[in-house]
Each structure stands twice: as structure tokens, then as C-alpha cells.
Design a protein around this motif. Structure first.
Motif, mmCIF file in Angstrom:
data_model
loop_
_atom_site.group_PDB
_atom_site.id
_atom_site.type_symbol
_atom_site.label_atom_id
_atom_site.label_comp_id
_atom_site.label_asym_id
_atom_site.label_seq_id
_atom_site.Cartn_x
_atom_site.Cartn_y
_atom_site.Cartn_z
ATOM 1 N N LEU A 38 0.823 -1.204 0.000
ATOM 2 C CA LEU A 38 0.000 0.000 0.000
ATOM 3 C C LEU A 38 0.864 1.264 0.000
ATOM 4 O O LEU A 38 0.484 2.278 -0.599
ATOM 5 N N ARG A 39 2.021 1.218 0.632
ATOM 6 C CA ARG A 39 2.923 2.364 0.673
ATOM 7 C C ARG A 39 3.694 2.531 -0.630
ATOM 8 O O ARG A 39 4.193 3.623 -0.921
ATOM 9 N N PHE A 40 3.799 1.459 -1.407
ATOM 10 C CA PHE A 40 4.591 1.477 -2.636
ATOM 11 C C PHE A 40 4.125 2.589 -3.572
ATOM 12 O O PHE A 40 4.936 3.356 -4.108
ATOM 13 N N GLY A 41 2.813 2.664 -3.801
ATOM 14 C CA GLY A 41 2.284 3.681 -4.705
ATOM 15 C C GLY A 41 2.577 5.087 -4.220
ATOM 16 O O GLY A 41 2.928 5.972 -5.014
ATOM 17 N N HIS A 42 2.451 5.302 -2.912
ATOM 18 C CA HIS A 42 2.736 6.614 -2.337
ATOM 19 C C HIS A 42 4.197 6.997 -2.557
ATOM 20 O O HIS A 42 4.507 8.138 -2.939
#
Length: 271
Positions: A195-199
Motif C-alpha cells: 500500500l505504501r509502494f504507490g505513495h
């Protein structure tokens, strides 16, 4: 046996295609991303240049595929480093408690006060632009969510009866953490990483757009967007192609992360 949500397969398939394309760039593309042919400036799509050329006559498809290397490598590396640092510190805080827990949580609260993108921008601007500088900036701003989650999960796992039994048998603290605590908290932390990857990818694209990422002539998606702005009305594809690459990558990883959240959180599986 748990059934994996469909989003994991869909997002994983798109992500795998993107990663394979960037890794296999030297074999997929005959054109070099930095080769300039000024007589071929801003050409439309053709058999020679499938996506056309940019303002310096460079093959747009080659720059798109090679441009993913810097962005994806930096994103993957920074997510892994931040996850390892945050998970380790958070798990120790939850396990040891006391002063260590209090100090770490106050540090996390202090860092959360400042917007991550602003802090990363300041660090990247103060140091020499490049891979190492961005990795440092993204790690400093990215480890706190993992620490908070790892601490909460460790506190929850620490109350389980089998840990009390392990302590009663005289099992060492380090062995308990390695064998019982970490394996039971790794699932939600893995989901958070996706989930943090895109951010993180969007943050890197933003920093590259401002000139603080990959330096010319190294191709990079964020830098390609900045280079395309003066020509966006004449050749919209120059702006659309790298933007679409960033969107598809971030979207595919995010839906994988959402699927993992459903997989590792039984309370959300009914959704």
C-alpha cells in the motif's frame, strides 16, 4: 486454506508485466534511450518509433521502458529499507516497553507532524541529487508507519498464551521474537508495504519532476513529465505516456496491497 482475493492476481499480473519490461529493456528495445536525432524531433507514432520521439529526437518507448528502472528500483529499495527499519524498531518498542517504547513513540509523533513530501524535498535539496540522497530521504520519512503498526501488532501478539508458555520454558527473548513474534506480524506489514509502494512512487516522481531525482540524461518517469510540459499541446503523448506508466504501476501495487489486507485481516474479509 484462505482463498486469495482476485485483486492480488490482477494487480500482480500488471505489476509483473511492468517489471519484466523494465528489467528486459536491453533485450526488448533496439533503440538507446539517450540517442538524440534532432532531425527526428517530435515525430508521431510510426513503425520505427512506436510511440514517436521527444523534443530531442529520442525514442519515447525506449525512454519509457528504461525510465522505469530508476523509479522502480528506488521505490522497491526504499520501501524495503523503511519496512525493515520501522518493523525492527516498532517490534522492539512493543516488546520491551518502558522508556524505549516511550522514546520511540515520541520520535514517531515528532516526525509525523511534518509532511513526508516536504521533509523529503528538504533533504533532497540540501544534499546532492541522486539515488543515495533520495533513498536516505525516503527512508527517514517512510519508516514511521511500519513502526507504529509493528508496535501495535507486537503488543497484541505479546498477550498470546503460547508466548507465556515459551517464557515459562526459559526460551530466550531473541528466539521468541524471531520464532513467534515476527512471523505473526509480518502479514499485515507486508500488506502495508504494498500500500505504501504507490505513495513512494508518486513521491519519487514528484521529486524527479522538480529536478531532484535522476539527473539528465538518465531517463525517469517524473523527469519525462517535466520535459514534456512545453510540448503537451503539440504532442500530448509525451505527457500522457509517463503519466500512465506511473498510474498503472501505483494502481496495480495498491490493489495487491488491498487484497493482502483482506487476506491477513479476517475482520475485513467479509467486505
Amino acid at each position: 486454506m484462505r482463498r486469495w482475493p482476485t485483486t492480488i492476481y490482477l494487480g500482480g499480473a500488471v505489476l509483473a508485466l511492468i517489471l519484466l519490461a523494465t528489467i528486459g529493456a536491453p533485450w526488448l528495445m533496439s533503440a538507446h534511450p539517450n540517442t538524440q536525432v534532432l532531425s527526428d524531433r517530435l515525430l508521431p507514432s510510426s513503425t520505427k518509433h512506436l510511440l514517436g520521439t521527444d523534443h530531442l529526437g529520442r525514442d519515447l518507448l525506449a525512454r519509457l521502458i528504461y525510465g522505469g528502472r530508476f523509479s522502480l528500483l528506488l521505490t522497491i529499495t526504499s520501501v524495503i529499507v523503511a519496512a525493515v527499519v520501522g518493523t525492527g524498531l516498532g517490534a522492539l518498542a512493543g516488546w520491551l516497553g518502558g522508556l524505549w517504547d516511550e522514546m520511540l513513540m515520541r520520535l514517531v509523533d515528532l516526525l509525523i507532524v511534518f509532511p513526508g513530501i516536504i521533509m523529503a524535498l528538504v533533504i533532497a535539496a540540501l544534499l546532492e541529487p541522486g539515488f543515495g540522497t533520495l533513498l536516505l530521504a525516503l527512508t527517514i520519512t517512510g519508516w514511521t508507519p511500519y513502526a507504529r503498526l509493528a508496535r501495535a501488532l507486537t503488543l497484541e501478539v505479546g498477550t498470546m498464551p503460547y508466548l507465556e508458555a515459551a517464557r515459562a520454558l526459559g526460551v530466550s527473548q531473541l528466539r521468541i521474537i524471531n520464532r513467534h513474534v515476527i512471523p505473526n506480524i509480518i502479514g499485515p506489514l507486508l500488506a502495508m508495504s504494498f500500500l505504501r509502494f504507490g505513495h513512494v512512487l508518486l513521491t519519487i516522481a514528484g521529486l524527479s519532476y522538480l529536478g531532484l531525482g535522476a539527473q539528465p540524461p538518465t531517463p525517469d518517469w517524473g523527469a519525462m513529465i517535466a520535459e514534456a510540459l512545453p510540448y503537451m499541446q503539440r504532442v500530448p503523448l509525451l505527457l500522457f505516456v509517463p503519466s500512465l506508466a506511473i498510474f498503472l504501476t501505483a494502481f496495480s501495487v495498491t490493489i495487491v496491497g488491498q487484497g493482502l489486507m483482506l487476506l491477513f485481516d479476517p475482520k475485513q474479509r467479509r467486505l
